[in-house]
Design an enzyme around this catalytic site. Structure first.
Site, PDB file in Angstrom:
ATOM      1  N   ASP A  19     -13.499  -4.227  -2.103  1.00  0.00           N
ATOM      2  CA  ASP A  19     -13.415  -3.871  -0.682  1.00  0.00           C
ATOM      3  C   ASP A  19     -14.794  -3.991  -0.030  1.00  0.00           C
ATOM      4  OD1 ASP A  19     -10.638  -3.142  -0.573  1.00  0.00           O
ATOM      5  OD2 ASP A  19     -11.135  -1.305  -1.639  1.00  0.00           O
ATOM      6  N   ASP A  76       0.861  -1.178   0.000  1.00  0.00           N
ATOM      7  CA  ASP A  76       0.000   0.000   0.000  1.00  0.00           C
ATOM      8  C   ASP A  76       0.896   1.226   0.000  1.00  0.00           C
ATOM      9  OD1 ASP A  76      -2.275  -1.545   0.105  1.00  0.00           O
ATOM     10  OD2 ASP A  76      -2.426  -1.474   2.283  1.00  0.00           O
TER      11      ASP A  76
END
Length: 557
Positions: A411, A251
């Site tokens: 997500d 990330d």
């Protein structure tokens, strides 16, 4: 060892940077074929193909390269075709029925059956040599492919292995019950269905063998009545030759000082807690950390840009330079996500998602991951009763670069209900009741990094995205992110049953046992982790060792 007469045939699709970087690392340089006359100058040609067969075949016609390429192949000079660069030598492909191939090799490219396996065929697989080596043969390339190694494949179409191509077939690979040609060779023509430039050191060794080989001219294949090596009967290979991928995820975002860092948080909160500064958690620099994972045996590396970087000109997108640097020393597939959508520069110039993706591919990415934009596209898909517009980011990128280039990053989060009748969404009966003892839940899709929930469930999303042309699902779980409690097996099994494209399990891994558990109980093609790798809590080598102990096939570097 630099030379001016080794050429790259680039028709303008996909990531060729990795091949160029591999060649450069080996001490060679490549010139790009610009005009038909360059074919006459070339002593060796490398033709990497990425994307759809029709796109490649039509590009060769449009550029006026078909006849010059035929003449080069007839000349007997060395040629190395990769993936679609191999497929276009056949008569045609079911992927693009109206686009003829060169017809240089008999046979047609067919789509894999999806009855018992995911398509695209994506990952590291074994191969069996179909010719006996002949050390004295000047045009014997069989030694370049190591039958003990695995190489990286990513394709939905392949040439079934048959006697028709026995003189050409160098290696055969098994995918479930289907055998297909994974390498061809006759005379000075060598082609692979797999991507050597994405197959680690084993793949780089094949490229090196091609480049190091003295320049010789062989008779054209038509003049070779029989190959100088003897075709053998290829036995039915082990059906589990395709290995389970272990993917390292980074990330990436800008910290408060504007520097790009790798970060990780709990439930998507990446700032340090219980500190006076509350700074963005810094776990390392993206390129350095990615290189470490490559050296430790990661099968793929995924960069997720979790900063919006609004009002940044497209050519200055921060992740472009990360990819350029990473691809210089990392020779496994790279995926980049975040910001793959229609964008407008500060000066008002608009760029469609296809052009944005193209910049990432040219900078070193092999796949792009689409998040929020996929949710919006799925919503439109269902509102229009499954109508395909051909204009979504998924559709346009998949059409140009192939379904395998498009990953959907999902997500979802749990929404509990006491009874399925309380919602119109697809529910699962859960072994983990909700706060009020609810026995059912549905998985709500979110956008904007999980900050906004939508009236769309995860099954609606993945089914729509597969129909739109996506080739893989990266399945996160907001409820498990950062918990180290294990993957959400109920979510993953439900999604795996809904689609026929590969699924990557993400979010929640904390021990090596979690990786084996998710593969054995859901059948996913790949597992992904981030924080436990960054903090060295669980080494990649330990994950692979445990998977092997659990009788799960993995790539060993």
């Amino acid at each position: 060892m630099a030379t001016d007469n080794y050429y790259l045939l680039d028709y303008g699709a996909g990531n060729v940077r990795s091949l160029v970087n591999a060649v450069s690392k080996l001490g060679y340089t490549l010139k790009t074929i610009e005009t038909a006359s360059d074919f006459e100058k070339a002593e060796k040609i490398l033709f990497p193909g990425v994307g759809a067969f029709g796109y490649a075949a039509e590009a060769l016609v449009r550029k006026g390269f078909v006849e010059p390429l035929r003449a080069y192949l007839d000349s007997g000079k060395p040629f190395f075709g990769i993936c679609v660069g191999m497929q276009v030598l056949f008569e045609g492909s079911d992927e693009s029925p109206d686009a003829p191939g060169l017809g240089y090799i008999p046979g047609r490219v067919r789509k894999f059956s999806a009855q018992d396996k995911a398509v695209p065929h994506m990952g590291w697989n074994h191969q069996t040599l179909a010719k006996h080596p002949a050390a004295s043969a000047s045009n014997d390339w069989s030694y370049t492919i190591d039958g003990r190694q695995t190489y990286y494949f990513v394709h939905s179409y392949a040439v079934p292995y048959a006697a028709l191509q026995k003189d050409w077939t160098l290696a055969v690979t098994q995918y479930d019950q289907e055998q297909f040609i994974s390498a061809v060779q006759l005379g000075n023509i060598l082609c692979t269905q797999f991507h050597p430039e994405k197959s680690g050191q084993a793949g780089v060794n094949i490229i090196k063998a091609f480049l190091d080989r003295p320049v010789t001219v062989c008779p054209p294949p038509q003049a070779l009545a029989r190959p100088t090596v003897t075709p053998i009967s290829v036995p039915l290979a082990h059906r589990d030759g395709l290995t389970t991928r272990v993917i390292a995820c980074l990330d990436v975002r800008a910290n408060d000082q504007g520097d790009l860092v790798v970060t990780k948080g709990d439930q998507y909160d990446v700032r340090e807690r219980n500190t006076a500064t509350n700074e963005v958690r810094n776990l390392g620099k993206p390129v350095e950390l990615a290189k470490r994972y490559y050296e430790e045996g990661a099968d793929e590396i995924t960069f997720l840009n979790i900063t919006s970087f609004r009002n940044v000109p497209m050519h200055d997108l921060p992740m472009l330079e990360v990819l350029r640097q990473a691809s210089q020393t990392i020779f496994v597939p790279l995926t980049v996500g975040g910001g793959i959508r229609d964008v407008t520069d500060p000066d008002g110039k608009a760029y469609p998602a296809l052009e944005v993706a193209g910049e990432y591919f040219r900078s070193g990415a092999d796949k792009v991951s689409i998040g929020s934009d996929a949710v919006y596209a799925a919503e439109t898909y269902w509102k229009s009763s499954g109508h395909l517009t051909g204009r979504t980011a998924i559709e346009t990128i998949a059409q140009a670069y192939g379904a395998q280039a498009v990953v959907i990053s999902v997500d979802p989060r749990r929404v509990y209900v006491s009874d399925p009748s309380q919602t119109t969404h697809h529910t699962v009966q859960t072994r983990f009741p909700g706060p009020k003892g609810e026995q059912y839940c549905w998985y709500q899709c979110t956008v904007q990094g999980g900050r906004e929930g939508r009236d769309l469930d995860v099954r609606q999303l993945v089914v729509a995205c597969q129909a739109l042309g996506a080739g893989e699902i990266l399945l996160n779980c907001m409820d498990r992110d950062g918990t180290n409690a294990g993957y959400d097996l109920e979510l993953i099994a439900d999604v795996k049953a809904a689609v026929s494209i590969p699924v990557i399990a993400s979010s929640g891994a904390g021990r090596v046992e979690h990786f084996a558990q998710v593969v054995q109980q859901t059948g996913v093609e790949a597992t992904l982790a981030a924080g436990i790798f960054h903090r060295r809590e669980v080494p990649i080598a330990a994950v692979k060792a445990h998977l092997q102990q659990a009788k799960i096939s993995v790539r060993t570097a």
